[in-house]
Design a protein around this motif. Structure first.
Motif, short mmCIF file in Angstrom:
data_model
loop_
_atom_site.label_atom_id
_atom_site.label_comp_id
_atom_site.label_asym_id
_atom_site.label_seq_id
_atom_site.Cartn_x
_atom_site.Cartn_y
_atom_site.Cartn_z
N THR A 144 0.92 -1.23 -0.12
CA THR A 144 0.14 -0.09 0.00
C THR A 144 0.72 1.37 0.20
O THR A 144 0.43 2.36 -0.65
N PHE A 145 1.85 1.22 0.74
CA PHE A 145 2.71 2.47 0.47
C PHE A 145 3.46 2.62 -0.77
O PHE A 145 3.26 3.78 -1.38
N ILE A 146 3.82 1.77 -1.64
CA ILE A 146 4.26 1.92 -2.97
C ILE A 146 3.12 2.27 -3.70
O ILE A 146 3.44 3.05 -4.62
N ARG A 147 1.76 1.63 -3.59
CA ARG A 147 0.97 2.30 -4.25
C ARG A 147 0.48 3.31 -4.12
O ARG A 147 0.19 4.38 -5.12
N SER A 148 0.62 4.20 -2.88
CA SER A 148 0.54 5.52 -2.85
C SER A 148 1.21 6.42 -3.32
O SER A 148 0.98 7.41 -3.78
N LEU A 149 2.35 5.72 -4.35
CA LEU A 149 3.31 6.65 -4.88
C LEU A 149 3.28 6.45 -6.19
O LEU A 149 4.14 6.91 -7.22
N GLU A 150 2.59 5.45 -6.66
CA GLU A 150 2.39 4.94 -8.12
C GLU A 150 2.55 5.98 -9.15
O GLU A 150 3.37 6.04 -10.22
N LEU A 153 5.68 7.98 -9.21
CA LEU A 153 6.58 7.04 -9.89
C LEU A 153 6.62 6.88 -11.34
O LEU A 153 7.78 6.93 -11.69
N GLU A 154 5.50 6.65 -11.80
CA GLU A 154 5.17 6.62 -13.28
C GLU A 154 5.92 7.64 -14.13
O GLU A 154 6.61 7.67 -15.06
N GLY A 155 5.86 8.95 -13.28
CA GLY A 155 6.55 10.16 -14.11
C GLY A 155 7.95 10.56 -14.05
O GLY A 155 8.47 11.16 -14.52
N ILE A 156 8.75 9.53 -13.10
CA ILE A 156 9.99 9.49 -12.90
C ILE A 156 10.87 8.49 -13.11
O ILE A 156 11.80 8.63 -13.28
N ALA A 157 10.22 7.37 -13.31
CA ALA A 157 11.04 6.16 -13.57
C ALA A 157 12.03 6.00 -14.54
O ALA A 157 13.03 5.34 -14.77
N GLU A 158 11.44 6.63 -15.71
CA GLU A 158 12.36 6.59 -17.02
C GLU A 158 13.26 7.59 -17.34
O GLU A 158 13.83 7.82 -18.23
N MET A 159 13.19 8.68 -16.48
CA MET A 159 14.11 10.12 -16.56
C MET A 159 15.08 10.17 -15.59
O MET A 159 14.69 10.45 -14.38
N VAL A 168 3.54 16.07 1.17
CA VAL A 168 4.02 15.40 2.70
C VAL A 168 3.72 13.77 2.43
O VAL A 168 2.62 13.41 2.04
N ILE A 169 5.00 12.96 2.84
CA ILE A 169 4.77 11.64 2.95
C ILE A 169 5.02 11.12 4.38
O ILE A 169 5.84 11.58 4.97
N ASP A 170 4.13 10.04 4.73
CA ASP A 170 4.26 9.71 6.24
C ASP A 170 4.89 8.17 6.30
O ASP A 170 4.20 7.40 5.83
N PRO A 171 5.93 8.20 6.73
CA PRO A 171 6.66 6.73 6.80
C PRO A 171 6.09 6.10 7.92
O PRO A 171 6.65 4.78 7.84
N THR A 172 5.37 6.38 8.56
CA THR A 172 4.56 5.43 9.56
C THR A 172 3.75 4.54 8.62
O THR A 172 3.30 3.49 9.26
N LYS A 173 3.37 4.93 7.28
CA LYS A 173 2.38 4.06 6.76
C LYS A 173 3.24 2.92 6.12
O LYS A 173 2.74 2.01 5.25
#
Ligand code: MLT
Ligand code: ZN
Length: 244
Positions: A144-150, A153-159, A168-173
Motif C-alpha cells: 500500500t505504501f508503494i501504491r500511494s506513490l505509483e 513513480l510513473e512520471g519519474i521512473a524513466e527520467m 507530505v509523505i508519512d513514513p509510519t505508513k
C-alpha cells in the motif's frame, strides 16, 4: 569507438563488467572498501548461524510525516525526506530518517533465497553513524505504501536525474508487520561501501505486485535488470535475531 554512447555512470551491476560489482573497489581510491572491506553488505542471513534472543529489544521507531522529494538516481529511485521524518533509537543512539529507496531483486538473501524487492530506510546519527532498516518483499498482493506513490513513480521512473516534490509523505505508513528482525554490522551496498552501518532486516517478508517491482526497476540504467549487489562474505561477524 564504434559510435556507441560512452557509459557515463560511475558504477553498474553487470557481472564481469569493468564497472561491475567485482570491480567497484578498483574504480576509485575512495571506493577501496568495496573490494577490501571485511564488513560488507549485503549478506546471506543463514538461520542456523543466527543468534536468537530478546536482548536487542523492540525496534524503537518514532517517525512523522515530512515533505519529500522523489529522485531517479540512475541506479535506483529514492524518496528523500526534506523536513524531519523522525528517528529510530538503537543501543541508545538516535538516528534520523533521511531517505528510502528500493533494490530489486533483494540484496539480502535468507538461507540463499532471494526476494523480489528490498526496501532500505536510511538513517543517520551523530558523527555520521548510519543505520539502515530493511524490508523484504515477495510477489503477491500490492504494497500500500508503494501504491500511494505509483502515480508519481510513473512520471519519474524513466527520467534519469529527474527530481520531483511529492508533498507530505508519512513514513509510519510503511508496514513492517512483525517484531522480529535480524541485526548485524555491515556497509553501504553502493560505493563508497562505507562500513560500520547498523543493519536491521525485518524478519517478516511482505508482498508486492510484479507491476510495482517493474515500476521501480525501470530506473536501473544498465541492462543487468538488477540493482542488487551480490552477497558478501560474513567473515568474523555475527548475526543476531531479536525475538520477543
Ligand atoms: C544502501 O542502502 O547502502 C544504499 O544503496 C546507499 C545509498 O542510499 O546511497
Ligand atoms: Zn540501498
Amino acid at each position: 569507438s564504434h559510435g556507441e554512447v560512452e557509459d557515463e555512470h560511475e558504477f553498474n551491476y553487470k557481472k564481469n563488467d569493468e564497472k561491475g560489482p567485482e570491480r567497484w573497489g578498483e574504480l576509485k581510491p575512495e571506493w577501496e572498501l568495496c573490494g577490501k572491506g571485511e564488513m560488507q553488505s549485503p549478506i546471506d542471513l543463514m538461520n542456523e548461524r543466527v543468534i536468537i534472543g530478546s536482548h536487542l529489544g523492540r525496534l524503537n521507531r518514532d517517525y512523522q510525516p515530512s515533505n519529500a522529494t522523489l529522485k531517479n538516481r540512475g541506479h535506483d529511485i529514492m524518496l528523500k525526506f526534506e523536513d524531519g521524518a523522525g528517528s529510530i533509537k538503537i543501543n541508545g543512539f538516535q538516528y534520523e530518517l533521511q531517505q528510502l529507496h528500493w533494490h530489486s531483486p533483494s540484496e539480502h538473501t535468507v538461507n540463499g533465497r532471494r526476494f523480489a524487492l528490498e526496501l532500505h530506510m536510511v538513517h543517520e546519527g551523530k558523527k555520521g553513524r548510519m543505520a539502515v532498516v530493511t524490508v523484504l518483499y515477495k510477489i503477491g498482493r500490492a504494497d500500500t505504501f508503494i501504491r500511494s506513490l505509483e502515480n508519481e513513480l510513473e512520471g519519474i521512473a524513466e527520467m534519469e536525474d529527474a527530481e520531483k516534490n511529492v508533498g507530505v509523505i508519512d513514513p509510519t505508513k510503511i508496514k513492517i508487520g512483525s517484531r522480529k528482525y535480524y541485526r548485524y554490522t555491515g556497509s553501504l551496498t553502493t560505493p563508497p561501501c562505507t562500513q560500520n552501518v547498523t543493519w536491521t532486516v525485518v524478519k517478516k517478508v511482505r508482498t508486492v505486485t510484479r507491476k510495482q517491482v517493474k515500476l521501480l526497476r525501470v530506473a536501473v540504467h544498465d541492462d543487468s535488470n538488477s540493482n542488487a549487489r551480490p552477497v558478501q562474505p560474513i567473515n568474523k561477524r555475527t548475526v543476531h535475531m531479536y525475538r520477543p
